[in-house]
Design a protein around this motif. Structure first.
Motif, PDB file in Angstrom:
ATOM      1  N   LYS A 163      15.019  13.885  90.674  1.00  0.00           N
ATOM      2  CA  LYS A 163      14.609  15.290  90.716  1.00  0.00           C
ATOM      3  C   LYS A 163      13.460  15.523  91.695  1.00  0.00           C
ATOM      4  N   GLY A 164      13.033  14.446  92.382  1.00  0.00           N
ATOM      5  CA  GLY A 164      11.950  14.586  93.339  1.00  0.00           C
ATOM      6  C   GLY A 164      10.581  14.663  92.699  1.00  0.00           C
ATOM      7  N   MET A 165      10.471  14.192  91.446  1.00  0.00           N
ATOM      8  CA  MET A 165       9.204  14.247  90.732  1.00  0.00           C
ATOM      9  C   MET A 165       8.435  12.952  90.966  1.00  0.00           C
ATOM     10  N   ASP A 166       7.164  13.083  91.306  1.00  0.00           N
ATOM     11  CA  ASP A 166       6.335  11.934  91.678  1.00  0.00           C
ATOM     12  C   ASP A 166       5.557  11.425  90.469  1.00  0.00           C
ATOM     13  N   THR A 167       6.091  10.410  89.794  1.00  0.00           N
ATOM     14  CA  THR A 167       5.411   9.786  88.657  1.00  0.00           C
ATOM     15  C   THR A 167       5.531   8.275  88.786  1.00  0.00           C
ATOM     16  N   THR A 168       4.532   7.550  88.307  1.00  0.00           N
ATOM     17  CA  THR A 168       4.577   6.100  88.384  1.00  0.00           C
ATOM     18  C   THR A 168       5.176   5.528  87.107  1.00  0.00           C
ATOM     19  N   LEU A 169       5.743   4.348  87.227  1.00  0.00           N
ATOM     20  CA  LEU A 169       6.345   3.682  86.069  1.00  0.00           C
ATOM     21  C   LEU A 169       5.284   3.375  85.017  1.00  0.00           C
ATOM     22  N   ASP A 170       4.113   2.956  85.466  1.00  0.00           N
ATOM     23  CA  ASP A 170       3.025   2.645  84.522  1.00  0.00           C
ATOM     24  C   ASP A 170       2.610   3.876  83.728  1.00  0.00           C
ATOM     25  N   ASP A 171       2.497   5.008  84.405  1.00  0.00           N
ATOM     26  CA  ASP A 171       2.117   6.247  83.718  1.00  0.00           C
ATOM     27  C   ASP A 171       3.165   6.644  82.686  1.00  0.00           C
ATOM     28  N   LEU A 172       4.428   6.424  83.026  1.00  0.00           N
ATOM     29  CA  LEU A 172       5.499   6.787  82.105  1.00  0.00           C
ATOM     30  C   LEU A 172       5.503   5.880  80.875  1.00  0.00           C
ATOM     31  N   GLU A 173       5.214   4.598  81.081  1.00  0.00           N
ATOM     32  CA  GLU A 173       5.153   3.685  79.936  1.00  0.00           C
ATOM     33  C   GLU A 173       4.036   4.105  78.982  1.00  0.00           C
ATOM     34  N   VAL A 174       2.884   4.462  79.546  1.00  0.00           N
ATOM     35  CA  VAL A 174       1.763   4.910  78.716  1.00  0.00           C
ATOM     36  C   VAL A 174       2.139   6.182  77.971  1.00  0.00           C
ATOM     37  N   ALA A 175       2.778   7.119  78.681  1.00  0.00           N
ATOM     38  CA  ALA A 175       3.156   8.399  78.073  1.00  0.00           C
ATOM     39  C   ALA A 175       4.171   8.204  76.952  1.00  0.00           C
ATOM     40  N   ILE A 176       5.115   7.302  77.159  1.00  0.00           N
ATOM     41  CA  ILE A 176       6.144   7.062  76.141  1.00  0.00           C
ATOM     42  C   ILE A 176       5.550   6.386  74.913  1.00  0.00           C
ATOM     43  N   GLU A 177       4.651   5.435  75.116  1.00  0.00           N
ATOM     44  CA  GLU A 177       3.998   4.782  73.984  1.00  0.00           C
ATOM     45  C   GLU A 177       3.183   5.791  73.172  1.00  0.00           C
ATOM     46  N   LYS A 178       2.501   6.687  73.880  1.00  0.00           N
ATOM     47  CA  LYS A 178       1.720   7.718  73.198  1.00  0.00           C
ATOM     48  C   LYS A 178       2.641   8.656  72.439  1.00  0.00           C
ATOM     49  N   ARG A 179       3.741   9.038  73.072  1.00  0.00           N
ATOM     50  CA  ARG A 179       4.704   9.938  72.426  1.00  0.00           C
ATOM     51  C   ARG A 179       5.278   9.293  71.166  1.00  0.00           C
ATOM     52  N   ASP A 180       5.606   8.011  71.242  1.00  0.00           N
ATOM     53  CA  ASP A 180       6.139   7.303  70.083  1.00  0.00           C
ATOM     54  C   ASP A 180       5.155   7.353  68.917  1.00  0.00           C
ATOM     55  N   TYR A 181       3.892   7.097  69.234  1.00  0.00           N
ATOM     56  CA  TYR A 181       2.869   7.084  68.183  1.00  0.00           C
ATOM     57  C   TYR A 181       2.718   8.462  67.549  1.00  0.00           C
ATOM     58  N   LEU A 182       2.610   9.484  68.397  1.00  0.00           N
ATOM     59  CA  LEU A 182       2.423  10.836  67.874  1.00  0.00           C
ATOM     60  C   LEU A 182       3.625  11.291  67.055  1.00  0.00           C
ATOM     61  N   ASP A 183       4.823  11.004  67.544  1.00  0.00           N
ATOM     62  CA  ASP A 183       6.030  11.446  66.851  1.00  0.00           C
ATOM     63  C   ASP A 183       6.209  10.752  65.504  1.00  0.00           C
ATOM     64  N   SER A 184       5.858   9.475  65.445  1.00  0.00           N
ATOM     65  CA  SER A 184       6.059   8.712  64.208  1.00  0.00           C
ATOM     66  C   SER A 184       4.922   8.876  63.210  1.00  0.00           C
ATOM     67  N   HIS A 185       3.781   9.432  63.656  1.00  0.00           N
ATOM     68  CA  HIS A 185       2.631   9.598  62.765  1.00  0.00           C
ATOM     69  C   HIS A 185       2.309  11.053  62.422  1.00  0.00           C
ATOM     70  N   ARG A 186       3.121  11.992  62.942  1.00  0.00           N
ATOM     71  CA  ARG A 186       2.834  13.385  62.617  1.00  0.00           C
ATOM     72  C   ARG A 186       3.092  13.629  61.129  1.00  0.00           C
TER      73      ARG A 186
END
Length: 221
Positions: A163-186
């Protein structure tokens, strides 16, 4: 096949939407992208420059939000008040904030009511994080897809590149780990596998392989 309800849950980028869309097409069922609904609400709040931590302000916006879908190729088109936002709701900014907005009770109730209304007649494939546990607890088939954090980040990275979006793999891993935590602990409707769901690890599997495994599970039900 009888017009049953099929619930597909799992963490971010586990393959839920991809598999659900293919199943819906193959079975001639309706596909409901519940995650997109929460992303639309998040985008609407961001456009209003609301403090996303202000639950009252976000909740007050709900009556002004109309969410609709239209078929598209290759992806289903998503609309906010008749404006297409298909790509915009997948931005890094929306992704980083959707867990906050989707945790609010009023937001979840509004989206759940809409999802149940759509699914009432059956013949539906719905994916999300609480479909089998909360939205459609009586669904005939419940699948819980998982995959490693790294593989899920790679999948999202490739999607963003296309899609032409500029994101790094490392940033995405951090974001996904954070999302997992928030989603499972809400507190409300946390991400978890329903007791009667079948867990399927998609790590290392092709889309076709996952679809075939899910179809086999559906047939047994």
């Amino acid at each position: 096949m009888n017009p049953i309800q099929i619930a597909i849950d799992g963490p971010a980028s586990a393959g839920k939407s991809t598999i659900a869309k293919i199943l819906a097409t193959d079975l001639n069922f309706i596909y409901v992208d519940t995650g997109a609904m929460y992303r639309v609400v998040t985008l609407a709040a961001m456009r209003e420059d609301l403090a996303l931590q202000d639950e009252a302000a976000v909740t007050a916006l709900l009556p002004n939000i109309n969410i609709s879908f239209k078929p598209g190729n290759p992806v289903q088109r998503v609309f906010l008040n008749n404006e297409e936002v298909t790509d915009e709701i997948r931005s890094v900014e929306v992704t980083a904030n959707v867990s906050t907005v989707s945790a609010y009770a009023a937001v979840r109730q509004a989206m759940t009511d809409l999802q149940r209304e759509i699914a009432a007649a059956g013949g539906v494939v719905m994916d999300g994080r609480d479909i089998g546990t909360t939205v459609l607890p009586n669904a005939a088939v419940k699948i819980f897809l998982i995959a490693s954090v790294h593989e899920r980040a790679v999948r999202r990275f490739k999607e963003n590149q296309a899609k032409g979006m500029d994101t790094t793999l490392d940033d995405l891993e951090v974001a996904i780990e954070k999302r997992d935590y928030l989603d499972s602990h809400r507190e409300i409707s946390p991400l978890k596998k329903a007791s009667d769901a079948v867990e399927l690890d998609t790590t290392g599997l092709s889309i076709e392989e996952v679809v075939n495994k899910v179809k086999a599970i559906i047939e047994t039900k």
